[in-house]
Design a protein around this motif. Structure first.
Motif, PDB file in Angstrom:
ATOM      1  N   SER A  11       0.838  -1.206   0.000  1.00  0.00           N
ATOM      2  CA  SER A  11       0.000   0.000   0.000  1.00  0.00           C
ATOM      3  C   SER A  11       0.868   1.249   0.000  1.00  0.00           C
ATOM      4  N   TRP A  12       2.017   1.212   0.684  1.00  0.00           N
ATOM      5  CA  TRP A  12       2.948   2.340   0.664  1.00  0.00           C
ATOM      6  C   TRP A  12       3.510   2.544  -0.747  1.00  0.00           C
ATOM      7  N   LEU A  13       3.867   1.446  -1.433  1.00  0.00           N
ATOM      8  CA  LEU A  13       4.363   1.549  -2.808  1.00  0.00           C
ATOM      9  C   LEU A  13       3.299   2.128  -3.740  1.00  0.00           C
ATOM     10  N   TYR A  14       2.054   1.703  -3.568  1.00  0.00           N
ATOM     11  CA  TYR A  14       0.972   2.232  -4.394  1.00  0.00           C
ATOM     12  C   TYR A  14       0.769   3.717  -4.114  1.00  0.00           C
ATOM     13  N   TYR A  15       0.866   4.112  -2.865  1.00  0.00           N
ATOM     14  CA  TYR A  15       0.739   5.525  -2.514  1.00  0.00           C
ATOM     15  C   TYR A  15       1.877   6.328  -3.136  1.00  0.00           C
ATOM     16  N   GLN A  16       3.088   5.803  -3.135  1.00  0.00           N
ATOM     17  CA  GLN A  16       4.212   6.472  -3.775  1.00  0.00           C
ATOM     18  C   GLN A  16       3.983   6.604  -5.283  1.00  0.00           C
ATOM     19  N   TYR A  17       3.430   5.564  -5.895  1.00  0.00           N
ATOM     20  CA  TYR A  17       3.103   5.606  -7.317  1.00  0.00           C
ATOM     21  C   TYR A  17       2.089   6.721  -7.587  1.00  0.00           C
ATOM     22  N   LEU A  18       1.068   6.823  -6.756  1.00  0.00           N
ATOM     23  CA  LEU A  18       0.065   7.879  -6.929  1.00  0.00           C
ATOM     24  C   LEU A  18       0.689   9.261  -6.782  1.00  0.00           C
ATOM     25  N   LEU A  19       1.609   9.419  -5.843  1.00  0.00           N
ATOM     26  CA  LEU A  19       2.242  10.716  -5.641  1.00  0.00           C
ATOM     27  C   LEU A  19       3.180  11.080  -6.780  1.00  0.00           C
TER      28      LEU A  19
END
Length: 80
Positions: A11-19
């Protein structure tokens, strides 16, 4: 490994992708189109790398072996 840790990390990686892509401001239909285009471009790069890089490496090796005085393959041996 702990399953919760893996879930949190993904979920942290996905959040980084979104950012990084700034896609968190897109509407859901815009986000799906953006993700589809991005995945298509990545798939095309991977496929073309898989197809064309070995050919270029082989040609480069033949070229440099010819410059350095390497042995050339006989055409007669290939026809037999």
């Amino acid at each position: 490994m702990d399953v919760k840790y893996i879930k949190d990390y993904l979920s942290w990686l996905y959040y980084q992708y979104l950012l990084i892509t700034c896609s968190y401001v897109l509407e859901p239909w815009e986000k799906s189109i953006f993700n589809t285009l991005l995945l298509t471009a990545i798939a095309m790069v991977i496929y073309s790398s898989y197809v064309f890089i070995p050919i270029h490496v082989r040609l480069a090796m033949e070229f440099f072996s010819g410059i350095c005085g390497g042995q050339h393959e006989s055409t007669i041996a290939l026809m037999s």
